[in-house]
Each structure stands twice: as structure tokens, then as C-alpha cells.
Scaffold this motif. Structure first.
Motif, PDB file in Angstrom:
ATOM      1  N   SER A 322    -104.230  41.139 -15.263  1.00 24.58           N
ATOM      2  CA  SER A 322    -104.461  42.224 -14.510  1.00 24.58           C
ATOM      3  C   SER A 322    -105.677  42.889 -14.920  1.00 24.58           C
ATOM      4  CB  SER A 322    -103.401  43.343 -14.632  1.00 24.58           C
ATOM      5  OG  SER A 322    -103.266  43.879 -16.038  1.00 24.58           O
ATOM      6  N   VAL A 323    -106.225  43.666 -14.166  1.00 28.31           N
ATOM      7  CA  VAL A 323    -107.444  44.635 -14.623  1.00 28.31           C
ATOM      8  C   VAL A 323    -107.388  45.962 -13.744  1.00 28.31           C
ATOM      9  CG1 VAL A 323    -108.977  43.782 -12.827  1.00 28.31           C
ATOM     10  CG2 VAL A 323    -109.951  44.655 -14.885  1.00 28.31           C
ATOM     11  N   VAL A 324    -107.702  47.111 -14.192  1.00 25.40           N
ATOM     12  CA  VAL A 324    -107.801  48.337 -13.673  1.00 25.40           C
ATOM     13  C   VAL A 324    -109.258  48.405 -13.024  1.00 25.40           C
ATOM     14  CG1 VAL A 324    -108.190  50.744 -13.861  1.00 25.40           C
ATOM     15  CG2 VAL A 324    -106.365  49.567 -15.149  1.00 25.40           C
ATOM     16  N   THR A 325    -109.342  48.418 -11.715  1.00 32.40           N
ATOM     17  CA  THR A 325    -110.605  48.348 -10.868  1.00 32.40           C
ATOM     18  C   THR A 325    -111.301  49.747 -10.903  1.00 32.40           C
ATOM     19  OG1 THR A 325    -109.425  48.616  -8.920  1.00 32.40           O
ATOM     20  CG2 THR A 325    -110.071  46.473  -9.743  1.00 32.40           C
ATOM     21  N   THR A 326    -110.206  50.919 -10.804  1.00 33.36           N
ATOM     22  CA  THR A 326    -110.686  52.409 -11.034  1.00 33.36           C
ATOM     23  C   THR A 326    -109.752  53.353 -11.735  1.00 33.36           C
ATOM     24  OG1 THR A 326    -111.791  52.298  -8.599  1.00 33.36           O
ATOM     25  CG2 THR A 326    -111.297  54.228  -9.478  1.00 33.36           C
ATOM     26  N   PRO A 327    -110.247  53.885 -12.637  1.00 34.76           N
ATOM     27  CA  PRO A 327    -111.600  54.139 -13.307  1.00 34.76           C
ATOM     28  C   PRO A 327    -112.032  52.758 -13.973  1.00 34.76           C
ATOM     29  CG  PRO A 327    -110.212  55.890 -13.894  1.00 34.76           C
ATOM     30  CD  PRO A 327    -109.362  54.655 -13.250  1.00 34.76           C
ATOM     31  N   GLY A 390    -109.934  65.826 -19.429  1.00 32.91           N
ATOM     32  CA  GLY A 390    -111.370  65.933 -19.856  1.00 32.91           C
ATOM     33  C   GLY A 390    -111.677  65.588 -21.245  1.00 32.91           C
ATOM     34  N   LYS A 391    -110.520  64.795 -21.779  1.00 31.41           N
ATOM     35  CA  LYS A 391    -110.917  64.316 -23.283  1.00 31.41           C
ATOM     36  C   LYS A 391    -111.149  62.585 -22.912  1.00 31.41           C
ATOM     37  CE  LYS A 391    -108.017  67.990 -25.348  1.00 31.41           C
ATOM     38  NZ  LYS A 391    -106.816  68.193 -26.196  1.00 31.41           N
ATOM     39  N   PRO A 392    -111.509  62.142 -24.141  1.00 31.81           N
ATOM     40  CA  PRO A 392    -111.644  60.845 -24.091  1.00 31.81           C
ATOM     41  C   PRO A 392    -110.310  60.094 -24.001  1.00 31.81           C
ATOM     42  CG  PRO A 392    -112.984  61.805 -25.869  1.00 31.81           C
ATOM     43  CD  PRO A 392    -111.979  62.700 -25.397  1.00 31.81           C
ATOM     44  N   ALA A 393    -110.191  58.965 -23.075  1.00 30.61           N
ATOM     45  CA  ALA A 393    -108.970  58.227 -22.742  1.00 30.61           C
ATOM     46  C   ALA A 393    -109.500  56.815 -22.966  1.00 30.61           C
ATOM     47  CB  ALA A 393    -108.500  58.636 -21.524  1.00 30.61           C
ATOM     48  N   ILE A 394    -108.610  55.746 -23.196  1.00 32.58           N
ATOM     49  CA  ILE A 394    -108.674  54.419 -23.057  1.00 32.58           C
ATOM     50  C   ILE A 394    -107.977  53.709 -22.044  1.00 32.58           C
ATOM     51  CG2 ILE A 394    -108.749  52.364 -24.232  1.00 32.58           C
ATOM     52  CD1 ILE A 394    -109.930  53.514 -26.649  1.00 32.58           C
ATOM     53  N   ILE A 395    -108.090  53.460 -21.070  1.00 35.80           N
ATOM     54  CA  ILE A 395    -107.255  53.054 -19.874  1.00 35.80           C
ATOM     55  C   ILE A 395    -107.147  51.393 -20.041  1.00 35.80           C
ATOM     56  CG2 ILE A 395    -107.165  52.669 -17.432  1.00 35.80           C
ATOM     57  CD1 ILE A 395    -108.423  55.436 -17.308  1.00 35.80           C
ATOM     58  N   SER A 430    -109.837  46.981 -21.636  1.00 31.83           N
ATOM     59  CA  SER A 430    -109.873  48.352 -22.090  1.00 31.83           C
ATOM     60  C   SER A 430    -111.216  49.030 -21.242  1.00 31.83           C
ATOM     61  CB  SER A 430    -109.995  48.510 -23.580  1.00 31.83           C
ATOM     62  OG  SER A 430    -108.826  47.831 -23.978  1.00 31.83           O
ATOM     63  N   TRP A 431    -110.790  50.039 -20.480  1.00 32.11           N
ATOM     64  CA  TRP A 431    -112.091  50.884 -20.188  1.00 32.11           C
ATOM     65  C   TRP A 431    -111.814  52.392 -21.114  1.00 32.11           C
ATOM     66  CZ3 TRP A 431    -115.161  47.887 -17.938  1.00 32.11           C
ATOM     67  CH2 TRP A 431    -114.557  46.649 -16.953  1.00 32.11           C
ATOM     68  N   LEU A 432    -112.953  52.686 -21.587  1.00 36.16           N
ATOM     69  CA  LEU A 432    -113.128  54.014 -22.445  1.00 36.16           C
ATOM     70  C   LEU A 432    -113.709  54.919 -21.491  1.00 36.16           C
ATOM     71  CD1 LEU A 432    -113.305  55.910 -24.743  1.00 36.16           C
ATOM     72  CD2 LEU A 432    -115.528  54.840 -25.334  1.00 36.16           C
ATOM     73  N   VAL A 433    -113.128  56.068 -20.994  1.00 35.44           N
ATOM     74  CA  VAL A 433    -113.334  57.326 -20.418  1.00 35.44           C
ATOM     75  C   VAL A 433    -114.076  58.117 -21.488  1.00 35.44           C
ATOM     76  CG1 VAL A 433    -112.896  59.019 -18.715  1.00 35.44           C
ATOM     77  CG2 VAL A 433    -111.780  56.872 -18.553  1.00 35.44           C
ATOM     78  N   VAL A 439    -117.625  55.665 -17.722  1.00 37.53           N
ATOM     79  CA  VAL A 439    -116.473  54.711 -18.061  1.00 37.53           C
ATOM     80  C   VAL A 439    -117.520  53.502 -18.721  1.00 37.53           C
ATOM     81  CG1 VAL A 439    -114.553  53.493 -17.515  1.00 37.53           C
ATOM     82  CG2 VAL A 439    -115.195  55.650 -16.245  1.00 37.53           C
ATOM     83  N   LYS A 440    -116.964  53.009 -19.859  1.00 37.82           N
ATOM     84  CA  LYS A 440    -117.468  52.018 -20.581  1.00 37.82           C
ATOM     85  C   LYS A 440    -116.392  50.912 -20.847  1.00 37.82           C
ATOM     86  CE  LYS A 440    -121.394  54.715 -22.314  1.00 37.82           C
ATOM     87  NZ  LYS A 440    -121.956  55.093 -23.346  1.00 37.82           N
TER      88      LYS A 440
END
Length: 445
Positions: A322-327, A390-395, A430-433, A439-440
Motif C-alpha cells: 500500500s501507499v498513501v498518495t495524499t499527503p 501543525g506538529k511534525p507527523a509521520i504518515i 513513510s511520509w514526514l509532514v 511532506v518528505k
């Protein structure tokens, strides 16, 4: 241009000289230039928009009637074949940044982050070619069935298209999808990490029907060899067990029309759940045999390099992923508040049963919604409501299929496969917000 509360990722962040430089630096084991090029492209885009959407009151876009509300539009059939809006011109397939040395033997990636639902438009379907693509005259194309059969057959396209057909939705994923990420983060956006993936409605004749017409020996014949008509002589062994199931199609249709030339026109094999290289394009022959054929593209290529140095062959099933496409990478969240996390899940062994989503790097998981329809060996869209503070998140997303298989973390996958492989990377993405909303692409164990 800002759309909603998410700014789109810069798509075409490498020019031709940049691609050549990436190729040269990749040979030296360096990846910093690729990340640097993306950062430069992102800096060159429009600055972050104001947080709140403009109020309707005083908005000229509401108070003043636009031209399309006061005048005549273009006539019907301005274009004999419809085109996307000019405002969607940036949604394109993108060439592989330095994966291959020639454009004929190369890859283009589907823009997953810009798509909705589960069907990939034919014009955005990813490409993988070994000697370029061809636009073949269907009146001259022939398809042969031979080997362990009573009566070898040769079919024209007209003869194939007169037979009873079936239509089914299936995903196709290149075995090398996400292959650049085995050792570390290499590319910035979802298009490049997971874009060798597409999903279509395919129409054609079950291969088992054609084998039966030729009187194939389905007991002694345990394998078939599929051969393509392009200059790379693409040949792949397919287990007869898959063929007997009726799932394998000799297909001429895609998304309600004929196959596109880039996707194998006028005929290709559809092997649901199996890596894309077995979906042989420009299909011209199937031979029935009693053992695997050991062709160049299954003994030298498309093999898994294991930690002990051995190569694992015939690992064709695309495991649950699987993969999150947004964000996702390259996008920017424009302000705090509600977002719908969405993405895609799939499994080569059947239906997706469940998708869990985490916004704290896997410490806690919530069950996502699965959007109907959920079909076997097909993309499944999932979504989850999220309020960003508004804080850093890893999705992250983690899929489970109907066999009970659970998508692994990078730590779990590397414990078995090491870090030097190319194919069959189905680890959790993993996507870092960041606090800025950027998003990185990052990797966690």
C-alpha cells in the motif's frame, strides 16, 4: 496553483542533463544530487498560500460572471478524441530519472498522487519497455498456440475478437516498483517511489479457452511460455495452474477501448497478481511445455538478490502492499485542520482485507475506510479522517490481504531480503509532514 488545502508536488523536477547526471552519480553510489534537484524545484514553486479560503463575500469569482457563463462554448467534436483540461496539463507520466541508459529500454511512472478512485487512465498508465514501443498493424498481427497441443493454432485479431470475451479489473505492477528505495530514500515523490503501478479494466479471451481449442495437454503441460513480438524477444514462463484458473487473459481491450500502443497493442497477456514483466506485450505466441523455460528474463533479470549472494528465481507474485498518495512527498499542507488521508492498497494473492493508517510513525494505528468496490488482484482505495495540529507527523499505511499476509516494515523485509535487491520491495512507506507543511520521503525501521 493551490488546490484545496494541499499544494501539489513539483512534478518534472529533472531536465535531460539532470537525468544524465543522476545516472552518472548513481553508478558511483551517490543519490544526493537527486534529492538536491527536487529541493531546488520545490523552492521555485509558488510560496505558501494564506491559510483560510477566501470568503465568498467580496469574492470577484462569485460576484462577476465569468466568460463561460455569458458566452457560447466550443462546438461538439472540437477534438475527435477527448483531451484533459489545459489546467491538468502537468498530470503526466514521467520518465525514470537515471534508472536506465536508453529511452527505448526505460520506464515511465504513473502520477498516482493526482489520480482518484482505482482506475488509471490509459494515457497515464506506466510504461516499461525493453526495446521501445511499436504501433503494430492489427490486420497483420498473428497469435500462435503450439507445443504440447494436438492441433497448433494461428489466430488473427479478427478471429480472436469474434470469440466470447470477458472484462475484469486488475492492477499491474512492475517487479522493480519501489526498487530504488531498497537501501535508503532515493526519490522524493509518490510518482517515483510507487508509480510503476496502474489499474485497468482489461477485455479479452481467457487463455485456457485458446489452449483447449488447440487441444492442449493440460496434464503433461505444466507451464506455458509467452513470447512478445518486439525486438527484445521478451519471453516468460507462466505456471499452468494460473492459466487453468481462467484468470489469465489474451487481452486486446483496456478501459473500454483497444489497448494503447505503449501498453501492447494489439494484443497482450494479462496475468493477474503477477509482476508486470509476465504480462507480455505485443503477444505473438504461447507454447505449452512440461517444465519452466529458464529464459533470459527470468534467470538473469527479474531475480531477487538474497543476503547470502544467491539469486531467487520465479518469485513472480506481487505481495500485499500500500501507499498513501495524499499527503505524500513533495506536497505541502497549507494550514492546520481537517485532511482526508487517502491512498491505494493491492495484493497479488486476492482481495485487500484491511488497511491501517498511522500518523505517528507506527506507534498507533487506526483502521481506514475501504472504498467500494473491493476486487481481487485489483487496486483498492482507502481513506482516513485526520486533523493536523501543525506538529511534525509521520504518515504510514499497512495493508493486510484475505490470506492474512501483512505488509512488512523495512526492518522486517530487510531481515529476510537484505538491502542489495531491486525487485519486490513491498515495505511500508513513510511520509514526514514537517511543521512547515512540507511532506518528505523518509524511511523508518
Amino acid at each position: 496553483m493551490n488546490t484545496g488545502r494541499v499544494r501539489k508536488a513539483p512534478e518534472n523536477f529533472l531536465d535531460v542533463p539532470g537525468i544524465h547526471r543522476v545516472a552518472a552519480e548513481a553508478r558511483q553510489g551517490r543519490r544526493d544530487f537527486l534529492r538536491g534537484a527536487f529541493a531546488a524545484a520545490a523552492a521555485g514553486t509558488a510560496t505558501m498560500a494564506a491559510g483560510a479560503t477566501a470568503a465568498a463575500r467580496g469574492d470577484a469569482n462569485i460576484l462577476e460572471l465569468p466568460a463561460h457563463s455569458t458566452g457560447l462554448g466550443r462546438p461538439v467534436v472540437t477534438d475527435g478524441y477527448g483531451k484533459p483540461s489545459q489546467y491538468e496539463a502537468n498530470v503526466q507520466r514521467r520518465q525514470s530519472p537515471g534508472l536506465t541508459q536508453t529511452r527505448q529500454a526505460s520506464v515511465s511512472f504513473a502520477p498516482l498522487q493526482s489520480l482518484f478512485g482505482i482506475v488509471t487512465p490509459s494515457g497515464l498508465h506506466f510504461e516499461r519497455h525493453h526495446q521501445g514501443w511499436w504501433d503494430i498493424d492489427p490486420s497483420k498481427h498473428r497469435f500462435m498456440v503450439n507445443g504440447l497441443v494436438k492441433s497448433p493454432k494461428v489466430f488473427t485479431m479478427d478471429e480472436l475478437m469474434r470469440l466470447p470475451s470477458v472484462s475484469r479489473f486488475h492492477f499491474i505492477e512492475c517487479g522493480a516498483n519501489t526498487g530504488m528505495e531498497w537501501g535508503n530514500v532515493a526519490v522524493p515523490t509518490c510518482q517515483y517511489t510507487h508509480g510503476m503501478l496502474s489499474c485497468s479494466e482489461f477485455t479479452g479471451v481467457p487463455l485456457i479457452t485458446l489452449l483447449e481449442m488447440a487441444g492442449a495437454d493440460l496434464k503433461k503441460g505444466q507451464f506455458v511460455l509467452a513470447e512478445g513480438g518486439d525486438g527484445s524477444s521478451m519471453t516468460r514462463t507462466i505456471p499452468m495452474s494460473l492459466v487453468r484458473s481462467g484468470e489469465v487473459l489474451v487481452a486486446y481491450g483496456q478501459n473500454g477501448e483497444m489497448l494503447r500502443p505503449e501498453n501492447g497493442y494489439p494484443l497482450r497477456l494479462v496475468v493477474p497478481g503477477v509482476q508486470g514483466v509476465s504480462w507480455v506485450k505485443y503477444l505473438r505466441r504461447v507454447e505449452v511445455g512440461d517444465q519452466p523455460y529458464g529464459t533470459k528474463d527470468e534467470t538473469v533479470h527479474y531475480v531477487d538478490l538474497m543476503p547470502d549472494g544467491q539469486h531467487r528465481q520465479y518469485t513472480s507474485i506481487q505481495e500485499c502492499k500500500s501507499v498513501v498518495t495524499t499527503p505524500s512527498g513533495g506536497q505541502v499542507l497549507l494550514d492546520k485542520g481537517f485532511y482526508s488521508i487517502t491512498g491505494l492498497a493491492w495484493s497479488g494473492r486476492g482481495k485487500v482485507k484491511q488497511v491501517d493508517v498511522s500518523v505517528d510513525g507506527g506507534r498507533n494505528w487506526r483502521v481506514a475506510r475501504l472504498q467500494e468496490p473491493v476486487m481481487s488482484k485489483c487496486l483498492t482505495r482507502f481513506s482516513l479522517d485526520w486533523v493536523w495540529d501543525g506538529k511534525p507527523a509521520i504518515i504510514q499505511s499497512r495493508a493486510r490481504d484475505e490470506t492474512g499476509y501483512v505488509q512488512p516494515s523495512y526492518r522486517q523485509l530487510r531481515a529476510v531480503r537484505g538491502t542489495r535487491s531491486i525487485y519486490h520491495n513491498n515495505a511500508i512507506q513513510s511520509w514526514l509532514v514537517e511543521e512547515s507543511g512540507e511532506v518528505k520521503n523518509v524511511q523508518l525501521g
